[in-house]
Motif scaffolding. Structure first.
Motif, short mmCIF file in Angstrom:
data_model
loop_
_atom_site.label_atom_id
_atom_site.label_comp_id
_atom_site.label_asym_id
_atom_site.label_seq_id
_atom_site.Cartn_x
_atom_site.Cartn_y
_atom_site.Cartn_z
N ARG A 45 0.77 -1.33 0.06
CA ARG A 45 -0.06 -0.04 -0.01
C ARG A 45 0.87 1.20 0.15
NH1 ARG A 45 -4.97 -1.58 4.43
NH2 ARG A 45 -6.32 -2.72 2.83
N ALA A 46 2.04 1.30 0.80
CA ALA A 46 2.85 2.47 0.87
C ALA A 46 3.63 2.51 -0.34
CB ALA A 46 3.71 2.23 2.17
N GLU A 47 4.12 1.71 -1.09
CA GLU A 47 5.02 1.90 -2.01
C GLU A 47 4.74 1.19 -3.27
OE1 GLU A 47 8.99 0.85 -0.84
OE2 GLU A 47 8.53 1.15 1.40
N HIS A 48 3.72 0.18 -3.78
CA HIS A 48 3.58 -0.33 -4.65
C HIS A 48 2.10 -0.68 -5.11
CE1 HIS A 48 7.75 -0.95 -5.62
NE2 HIS A 48 7.86 -1.40 -4.35
N LEU A 49 1.19 0.14 -4.50
CA LEU A 49 0.01 0.06 -4.95
C LEU A 49 -0.42 0.30 -6.58
CD1 LEU A 49 -2.84 -0.24 -3.30
CD2 LEU A 49 -3.17 2.10 -3.35
N HIS A 50 -1.29 -0.65 -6.96
CA HIS A 50 -1.18 -0.77 -8.46
C HIS A 50 0.03 -1.37 -9.14
CE1 HIS A 50 -5.10 0.87 -7.25
NE2 HIS A 50 -4.54 2.19 -7.11
N ASP A 51 0.79 -1.72 -8.64
CA ASP A 51 2.18 -2.13 -9.22
C ASP A 51 2.00 -3.82 -9.29
OD1 ASP A 51 3.47 0.00 -9.79
OD2 ASP A 51 4.50 -0.04 -8.03
N ALA A 52 2.51 -4.53 -10.51
CA ALA A 52 2.98 -5.75 -10.46
C ALA A 52 3.98 -6.28 -9.49
CB ALA A 52 3.27 -6.34 -11.91
N GLY A 53 3.75 -7.43 -9.06
CA GLY A 53 4.97 -7.84 -7.93
C GLY A 53 4.68 -9.47 -7.75
N ILE A 54 5.67 -10.00 -7.14
CA ILE A 54 5.72 -11.37 -6.88
C ILE A 54 6.05 -11.64 -5.34
CG2 ILE A 54 6.82 -13.75 -7.31
CD1 ILE A 54 7.83 -12.46 -9.97
N VAL A 55 5.10 -12.24 -4.58
CA VAL A 55 5.43 -12.51 -3.22
C VAL A 55 5.90 -14.16 -3.06
CG1 VAL A 55 4.35 -12.76 -0.99
CG2 VAL A 55 3.80 -10.92 -2.60
N TYR A 56 6.83 -14.48 -2.70
CA TYR A 56 7.36 -15.73 -2.41
C TYR A 56 6.89 -16.34 -1.02
CZ TYR A 56 9.34 -16.03 -6.94
OH TYR A 56 9.81 -16.00 -8.33
N CYS A 57 6.33 -17.41 -0.82
CA CYS A 57 6.37 -18.25 0.31
C CYS A 57 6.85 -19.56 0.42
CB CYS A 57 4.60 -18.14 0.64
SG CYS A 57 3.97 -16.71 0.63
N LEU A 58 6.96 -20.11 1.51
CA LEU A 58 7.66 -21.42 1.55
C LEU A 58 6.71 -22.79 1.20
CD1 LEU A 58 10.58 -22.62 2.21
CD2 LEU A 58 9.94 -22.67 4.74
N SER A 59 5.57 -22.46 1.74
CA SER A 59 4.77 -23.59 1.81
C SER A 59 3.27 -23.24 0.84
CB SER A 59 4.07 -23.94 2.94
OG SER A 59 2.94 -23.16 3.56
N ARG A 60 2.82 -24.38 -0.11
CA ARG A 60 1.58 -24.22 -0.64
C ARG A 60 0.43 -23.49 0.00
NH1 ARG A 60 1.70 -30.03 -3.70
NH2 ARG A 60 3.90 -30.08 -4.63
N LYS A 61 0.20 -23.98 1.31
CA LYS A 61 -0.76 -23.44 2.17
C LYS A 61 -0.67 -22.12 2.18
CE LYS A 61 -3.63 -24.31 6.29
NZ LYS A 61 -3.54 -22.77 6.64
N LYS A 62 0.51 -21.54 2.56
CA LYS A 62 0.70 -20.00 2.91
C LYS A 62 0.61 -19.28 1.54
CE LYS A 62 3.99 -17.13 5.12
NZ LYS A 62 5.38 -17.10 6.25
N THR A 63 0.90 -19.75 0.47
CA THR A 63 0.79 -19.09 -0.90
C THR A 63 -0.82 -18.86 -1.07
OG1 THR A 63 2.51 -20.19 -1.63
CG2 THR A 63 0.97 -19.46 -3.32
N GLU A 64 -1.60 -19.90 -0.73
CA GLU A 64 -2.99 -19.67 -1.12
C GLU A 64 -3.48 -18.87 0.07
OE1 GLU A 64 -4.79 -23.65 -1.26
OE2 GLU A 64 -3.82 -23.97 -3.24
N ASP A 65 -3.11 -18.95 1.37
CA ASP A 65 -3.78 -18.10 2.48
C ASP A 65 -3.50 -16.60 2.15
OD1 ASP A 65 -4.54 -20.38 3.64
OD2 ASP A 65 -3.22 -20.56 5.31
N THR A 66 -2.20 -16.34 1.83
CA THR A 66 -1.51 -14.83 1.42
C THR A 66 -2.34 -14.41 0.44
OG1 THR A 66 0.36 -15.58 2.49
CG2 THR A 66 0.31 -13.56 1.34
N ALA A 67 -2.65 -14.99 -0.66
CA ALA A 67 -3.30 -14.56 -1.82
C ALA A 67 -4.63 -14.08 -1.64
CB ALA A 67 -3.44 -15.60 -2.83
N ALA A 68 -5.35 -15.03 -0.71
CA ALA A 68 -6.89 -14.68 -0.41
C ALA A 68 -6.81 -13.48 0.36
CB ALA A 68 -7.47 -15.94 0.28
N TRP A 69 -5.96 -13.41 1.69
CA TRP A 69 -5.84 -12.47 2.22
C TRP A 69 -5.56 -10.98 1.68
CZ3 TRP A 69 -2.69 -8.65 4.49
CH2 TRP A 69 -3.03 -8.19 5.75
#
Length: 521
Positions: free
Chosen positions: A223-247
């Motif tokens: 929100r502070a630095e990349h609102l409306h920007d393309a980005g990639i967020v890396y997580c270690l587990s599949r579950k955390k990936t899905e939870d973070t995307a949904a959040w």
């Protein structure tokens, strides 16, 4: 080379070569082998794509991922180059059609997975065609000490054995000195010219912050630095990936998930949306990203510490491929260290591999805890000497951390580890140091030992930072049974005996991180 420059301009739309591209192309066009180490976004693909158009015959490109091959072939087709992919995802009829066109000499480039290339049928097939060159992409996959080891890559020396007159080019963005030597040995590239470009990506700002509430910290960062920007967020587990995307989606950020457990169709769909549309945040495991050619990725974020600097460098290098300013941001905490060490110990790998993996993890940990320029540390890791002591574009340079004489606190921590029998993790040790009479503490009667309560003057977060930095400094290590218990090392003795002082990085309040200084213009 005037012909090569014309192809660069007229086919690919670039005005001039960058770095060592021209030298590599000339070397390969003249029929010579080479090993190319060039940072992500440095233009490695052009180093073999242009020679493929200049030499007679078809260039065979070995690539480790189906999605990577498909993306590159689609991009080549779009600019009018005859390229195709041959992999297990193709229906039998399509695969046969590709083989027929290959034999007819209709392709400039053919992308194949190493598993397909190594079959007797495929080797016999290309023996019946005119070959321009072999390109071995992501060549670090050949190294068993690397972060993306693929056993099939180690058999690719068959290309030199069967087709000794066909020039070969091996390419990678991430290889330390050990990995480079193994690439040369395994691929029989002893006589190859080595083209080593700078690993520096000055447009990327590196920032590593203490993990407090990773999802909330990520949201605040975006929100502070990349609102409306393309980005990639890396997580270690599949579950955390899905939870973070949904959040993120629930909080107004357009986010998609990507991991190996998803159906191929859904993965391909999400990847296509990310590549085609603007302002998408892809939350993924490391299964995503190799060879993804999206130039305007403005940030890469890590919610878990990568297992090696090679992995970190390759993943962060997917930001700012267009040369514009981008951010590499990571949250990191003590549990990351313990979790990664546990994964190493619980793996079925041989002891030698575990030792190498542990050293790579320690190097990654040292990057997180360094009080010096992060860019200098990264370049030094890859064997590149620099003329500057501070880059001016990382969090350490922009907001230098304070240090404090933590000798007494460290002695308390090490003594507590010793007096509790070197059998417990940081959380339990902090309870003892702070005098918390938990059920477990009283069960082990550690409320009766001399270190009980001697650290109540420091808050929990400070103690966690102390234990984390002690691991980074080699004054503590985790046990070998996978439970994360902290143990003393040989280096601990000098500190406990008062012969060595210890200065640690001062913890900052989360609110005081780079703030507006890191906004990309």
């Amino acid at each position: 080379m005037s012909h090569a420059l014309n192809i660069l301009k007229e086919v690919f739309g670039y005005p001039a070569f960058r770095g060592q591209q021209a030298d590599v192309i000339e070397h390969l066009v003249n029929g010579n082998d080479c090993l190319v180490l060039m940072p992500t976004g440095g233009g490695k693909s052009l180093c073999y794509q242009i020679p493929a158009l200049m030499r007679k015959g078809v260039a065979i490109v070995v690539s480790p991922l189906i999605s990577l091959m498909q993306n590159q072939v689609a991009a080549l087709n779009e600019v009018g180059i005859d390229a195709a992919v041959l992999n297990s995802a193709l229906p039998v009829e399509e695969a046969q059609a590709v083989e027929q066109k290959l034999l007819a000499g209709d392709y400039d480039l053919l992308y194949v997975a190493p598993e397909r290339l190594l079959t007797r049928r495929f080797l016999d097939l290309i023996a019946r065609t005119q070959l321009a060159l072999f390109a071995i992409d992501e060549a670090h996959c050949v190294s068993q000490w690397g972060h993306d080891f693929r056993p099939e890559y180690r058999q690719l020396n068959v290309l030199h054995a069967r087709f000794p007159d066909v020039p070969r080019i091996a390419l990678t963005a991430t290889a330390d000195d050990v990995t480079r030597k193994e690439i040369i040995e395994r691929l029989a590239l002893d006589d190859a010219e080595i083209f080593l470009s700078s690993f520096d990506r000055p447009n990327i700002r590196y920032q590593i912050v203490d993990k407090v509430n990773s999802k909330q910290q990520l949201l605040s960062f975006i929100r502070a630095e990349h609102l409306h920007d393309a980005g990639i967020v890396y997580c270690l587990s599949r579950k955390k990936t899905e939870d973070t995307a949904a959040w993120l989606s629930a909080h107004g950020i357009t986010a998609l998930a990507y991991h190996a457990g998803m159906s191929p169709h859904q993965r391909a769909l999400n990847q296509e949306i990310f590549l085609r549309e603007d302002n998408i945040v892809m939350v993924a495991t490391i299964a995503f990203g190799m060879g993804i050619d999206k130039p305007d990725v403005r940030f890469v974020a890590h919610l878990d510490m990568p297992k090696s600097i090679e992995g970190y460098y390759q993943e962060t290098g997917r930001a700012g491929r267009d040369g514009q300013k981008a951010n590499a941001w990571m949250v990191y905490g003590l549990n990351d260290v313990i979790q990664q060490r546990r994964m190493i110990e619980e793996s079925e790998a041989q002891a030698q591999f575990k030792q190498i993996a542990t050293k790579k993890l320690e190097a990654m940990l040292a990057l997180c805890e360094t009080t010096a320029c992060r860019r200098v540390y990264l370049l030094d890791y890859f064997g590149e000497s620099v003329t500057f002591a501070a880059c001016g574009n990382c969090d350490v340079c922009l907001n230098p951390p304070d240090s404090w004489d933590a000798t007494i606190a460290v002695q308390k921590a090490l003594s507590c580890v010793y007096r509790t029998g070197q059998q417990f993790g940081a959380g339990y040790l902090i309870d003892v140091l702070r005098g918390n009479q938990t059920m477990q503490v009283t069960h082990w009667k550690h409320d009766c030992i001399s270190t009980f309560g001697i650290g109540k003057d420091l808050p929990v977060k400070t103690w966690r930072a102390i234990f984390r930095q002690l691991i980074a400094l080699g004054l503590l290590t985790t046990d070998n049974d996978g439970y994360g218990a902290l143990c003393l090392t040989n280096a601990s003795r000098a500190v406990l005996k008062g012969r060595q002082k210890v200065f640690l990085r001062q913890q900052r309040e989360h609110k005081k991180s780079l703030q507006k200084k890191t906004v990309c213009q």
